[in-house]
Design a protein around this motif. Structure first.
Motif, PDB file in Angstrom:
ATOM      1  N   GLY A  27      -6.279  -4.331   0.133  1.00  0.00           N
ATOM      2  CA  GLY A  27      -6.452  -3.410  -1.003  1.00  0.00           C
ATOM      3  C   GLY A  27      -6.563  -2.035  -0.076  1.00  0.00           C
ATOM      4  N   LEU A  28      -7.615  -1.898   0.948  1.00  0.00           N
ATOM      5  CA  LEU A  28      -7.791  -0.868   1.645  1.00  0.00           C
ATOM      6  C   LEU A  28      -6.357  -0.535   2.564  1.00  0.00           C
ATOM      7  CD1 LEU A  28     -11.282  -1.649   3.188  1.00  0.00           C
ATOM      8  CD2 LEU A  28     -10.769   0.260   1.454  1.00  0.00           C
ATOM      9  N   THR A  29      -5.624  -1.369   2.830  1.00  0.00           N
ATOM     10  CA  THR A  29      -4.423  -1.130   3.484  1.00  0.00           C
ATOM     11  C   THR A  29      -3.530  -0.301   2.685  1.00  0.00           C
ATOM     12  OG1 THR A  29      -4.781  -3.031   4.886  1.00  0.00           O
ATOM     13  CG2 THR A  29      -2.482  -2.220   4.853  1.00  0.00           C
ATOM     14  N   VAL A  30      -3.327  -0.631   1.458  1.00  0.00           N
ATOM     15  CA  VAL A  30      -2.648   0.022   0.431  1.00  0.00           C
ATOM     16  C   VAL A  30      -3.086   1.514   0.167  1.00  0.00           C
ATOM     17  CG1 VAL A  30      -1.797  -0.159  -2.092  1.00  0.00           C
ATOM     18  CG2 VAL A  30      -1.876  -2.083  -0.615  1.00  0.00           C
ATOM     19  N   TYR A  31      -4.597   1.326  -0.015  1.00  0.00           N
ATOM     20  CA  TYR A  31      -5.030   2.867  -0.125  1.00  0.00           C
ATOM     21  C   TYR A  31      -4.855   3.665   0.783  1.00  0.00           C
ATOM     22  CZ  TYR A  31      -9.061   6.148  -0.345  1.00  0.00           C
ATOM     23  OH  TYR A  31      -9.580   7.174  -0.329  1.00  0.00           O
TER      24      TYR A  31
END
Length: 766
Positions: free
Chosen positions: A36-40
């Motif tokens: 999720g942090l990668t997408v963020y």
């Protein structure tokens, strides 16, 4: 942004509960966070690629002008994507690699905390908060390297990494504080715009050296490189994470981040390329001599860290572009190779690459990932590593400092890199099938999805280099160098000198690959030479530190109160006495004008009582003498209009005398246990301390550094304290904490008296 940084710590705190709930499936749940942090972070790519920055700030220590602020630009975004993206595969891989391990929850806690610390480090826009996260990475990596704490090797390696990096961290802290002081701010975004102020400062050299000590220790530059290969005592997922995108590149990140402020000086352009080139060649040479696959990869990480340091030191637009390209290429192939190494170890039961062979048919997906990643490391087209190597050659050729030296080491390193790439890509998977301790098998899905994906990305970036260039690399180059003019990536640059050097390095590298066994055998004599290297110096320093600790424990912390007091008082006499006599003019004039008869009598009684207490052989006489001293001091307080202190002194002194009477009469009679020489020594120390404080008091009474504070109390007692009794207002309002302390003393005295009364009552009942 703050939640993105802290989310890893929050999830780490929930791991014990989640592990009980999910058991063996927890790795899939935990991997959702870095995914999720990668997408963020990826959602910021269009904005950052357009040249914008994201600044977020929170008040932290406003009185010191220290903010908890974050900066997202091209450089920090690239690192954030690597940390979170590769972290996703690491968590998936670890769940399968460490399946059934009793300490698996502990591993997840530490790896998540480490990931959060790295995100905080690369996103920090404040020097102080950056240093906090910097040290957190050292602490969490210490726990990860020492994960197998029952093994001596793991504990020693973890301690070695901690001492080296934290020792360098202390120098870094001093350098960052000096930099903030010179720049007038601790905000990195403001410091980057005022590089001339720092470079023109007389403290520039000191700032640079201190910061380089910190960054070189973290990124294992020669001669501080020895701790990094020893960190292979960590589980393979930890090694893959530390070496590809996180801890060991923290120093490189900080060098790149501070390049606009510290770069563009002759010192910068000399030190960084020199140490970087030496580290680059040393790492690859040591890799060529090794047979354990994780050690080989660790040494090639040294090569990469040295290369990045050298390129940042060269500092041209082309060099910075090559550094950012090489950083991305290395992260992709190194994470993949380490995960492949873990799969080989997990499958075959051995880490020795000479004991593997013929595994291609048994482990086809692992073979695919290993070949692509190793060829990228060797700089073979059309992999992304080839583009990075071409840019490396071109940047070195255009260097204005140490050009010939850097070129020779770069080409030699590239030759060895081709040989090592061939060893990793071919030896375990092709040739005759060799018997291994365990029956080999293909790694499970969670263990091959990471290396296969990352290796494939390395191939795609090589075939379509405009994607990483436009997506993140251009913005990263802008963050480190400034606006660029000609940075672009392409697989084909035409027939030029860098291409010729690349072809030559491949040709010689192939020969080195085929002669690997024979040449390595001929280099065994170097083991005796390396035994006297920097690691031996570390061990000697550690032995010296332990010897010093044992010595000072025997001498200073021996359990005898008299020696503790002697050490404290002797230090006090030396330091305070030296300051008094060198910085001030001691006042030796005794003015008895205005001294009343009663005051003189009390003073004489106190002195005589103190002498009697120190010389008498009677317990009762000693107790009475101590009591006379205490009550005499109480009378002095009363005579000089401090009745509150006088009352407190009387109560405490009464309690003290009673306790002494009760205790001393239960002990044997006084004995002369000290020699005459010891008593004379104690007397000399006592007289010296008393004389020193007498001189301090006489000197202090003659010095008037500020206006008397009494007028302040007179003027503010009623308007500020709402009381006309100035003494009461001082005690209750202006000195409230002091009065609270006296209340505690009185309460303690009352409790003591009550306890003694009850004690005596129980005695009488018996």
């Amino acid at each position: 942004m703050l939640l993105a940084v802290l989310s890893g710590f929050l999830l780490a705190a929930a791991v014990p509960w989640l592990y009980k709930l999910l058991q063996g499936r927890i790795n899939w749940a935990l991997a959702l966070l870095p995914a999720g942090l990668t997408v963020y972070f990826a959602s910021f790519m269009p904005e950052i690629a357009a040249g914008d920055q994201v600044l977020v700030s929170y008040n932290w220590i406003p009185s010191l002008d220290i903010q908890l602020s974050f900066l997202l630009d091209g450089l920090s975004l690239m690192f954030a994507l690597l940390i979170s993206g590769i972290g996703t595969f690491i968590l998936l891989y670890a769940g399968s690699y460490l399946h059934g391990d009793r300490d698996l929850p502990k591993f997840y806690i530490f790896i998540l905390a480490f990931m959060a610390s790295m995100l905080g480090l690369v996103l920090s826009n404040n020097l102080i908060s950056l240093f906090v996260f910097w040290e957190l990475t050292s602490i969490t990596s210490y726990m990860l390297i020492g994960y197998h704490h029952e093994q001596l090797k793991s504990r020693k390696s973890a301690l070695q990494g901690l001492l080296v990096t934290v020792g360098g961290g202390m120098a870094l802290m001093a350098g960052l504080i000096l930099m903030g002081s010179v720049a007038g701010t601790y905000e990195i975004s403001e410091i980057l715009n005022n590089g001339d102020v720092i470079r023109d400062s007389g403290l520039y050299t000191g700032i640079l050296i201190l910061i380089l000590i910190g960054t070189f220790s973290k990124s294992a530059q020669v001669p501080l490189h020895f701790w990094l290969p020893n960190a292979m005592a960590a589980p393979t997922p930890v090694s893959a994470y530390l070496h590809s995108a996180t801890m060991v590149k923290a120093g490189v990140y900080l060098l790149a981040r501070l390049n606009p402020s510290l770069g563009e000086t002759e010192l910068w352009h000399t030190i960084l390329p020199l140490f970087g080139a030496l580290t680059m060649f040393t790492g690859m040479f040591l890799a060529y001599r090794s047979t354990e696959i994780k050690k080989i990869l660790a040494y090639t990480t040294l090569m990469a860290l040295g290369t990045l340091t050298m390129l940042i030191g060269i500092g041209t637009e082309l060099a910075i572009g090559a550094a950012m390209t090489f950083l991305l290429a290395h992260a992709l192939y190194k994470a993949s190779l380490f995960l492949v190494a873990g799969s080989l170890d997990h499958s075959t039961g051995t880490k020795d690459i000479t004991k593997m062979g013929g595994l291609a048919r048994i482990m086809p997906i692992t073979t695919y990932a290993a070949i692509l990643a190793a060829l990228s490391m060797a700089g073979i087209a059309p992999l992304f590593g080839f583009i990075a190597k071409e840019m490396l050659f071109e940047a070195v050729l255009e260097s204005n400092y140490l050009t010939s030296f850097l070129l020779v080491l770069t080409v030699a390193t590239a030759m060895l890199g081709v040989a090592i790439g061939g060893v990793i890509a071919l030896r375990p998977f092709f040739g005759a099938r060799k018997e291994t301790p365990s029956k080999p098998h293909e790694a499970p899905f969670a263990m091959w999805i990471g290396p296969a994906t990352l290796a494939t990305l390395g191939l795609l970036c090589g075939l379509l280099p405009f994607l990483p260039e436009r997506g993140i690399l251009s913005a990263a180059v802008t963050s480190v160098y400034g606006e660029y003019e000609s940075f672009y990536l392409t697989l084909w640059h035409g027939f030029n000198l860098p291409l010729m050097l690349s072809i030559a390095s491949i040709a010689v590298g192939v020969l080195l690959f085929f002669g690997w066994d024979a040449i390595r055998a001929r280099l065994l004599w170097l083991d005796k030479v390396f035994a006297y290297g920097p690691e031996r110096g570390y061990e000697k320093a550690l032995d010296g530190m332990n010897w010093t600790a044992q010595w000072q424990t025997r001498v200073l912390q021996n359990g005898y109160l008299r020696y503790y007091l002697l050490t404290i008082l002797a230090t006090l006499i030396g330091l305070v006495g030296y300051t008094l006599f060198t910085g001030y003019e001691p006042r030796l004039l005794f003015d008895f004008v205005g001294v009343q008869f009663i005051e003189a009598v009390i003073a004489i009684l106190i002195v005589l009582a103190a002498v009697v207490a120190a010389t008498t052989h009677s317990r009762l006489g000693a107790v009475v003498s101590v009591g006379v001293v205490g009550f005499g001091v109480a009378l002095v307080y009363v005579l000089f209009s401090a009745p509150d202190l006088g009352i407190t002194q009387v109560l405490v002194e009464t309690l003290t005398v009673l306790l002494l009477v009760l205790v001393l009469f239960r002990l044997p009679e006084f004995l002369d246990l000290s020699s005459t020489a010891a008593r004379m020594r104690d007397a000399v120390v006592a007289v010296a301390v008393g004389s020193l404080f007498t001189l301090l008091l006489l000197t202090a009474t003659e010095l008037q550094l500020h206006d008397p504070i009494s007028q302040f109390f007179v003027e503010n007692s009623e308007p500020e304290g709402h009381g006309r009794n100035i003494v009461n207002v001082i005690l209750v309002d202006f000195r409230a904490l002091d009065t609270l302390g006296e209340i505690f003393v009185l309460a303690l005295a009352a409790i003591g008296v009550y306890a003694m009364i009850k004690f005596r009552a129980e005695e009488y009942k018996k």
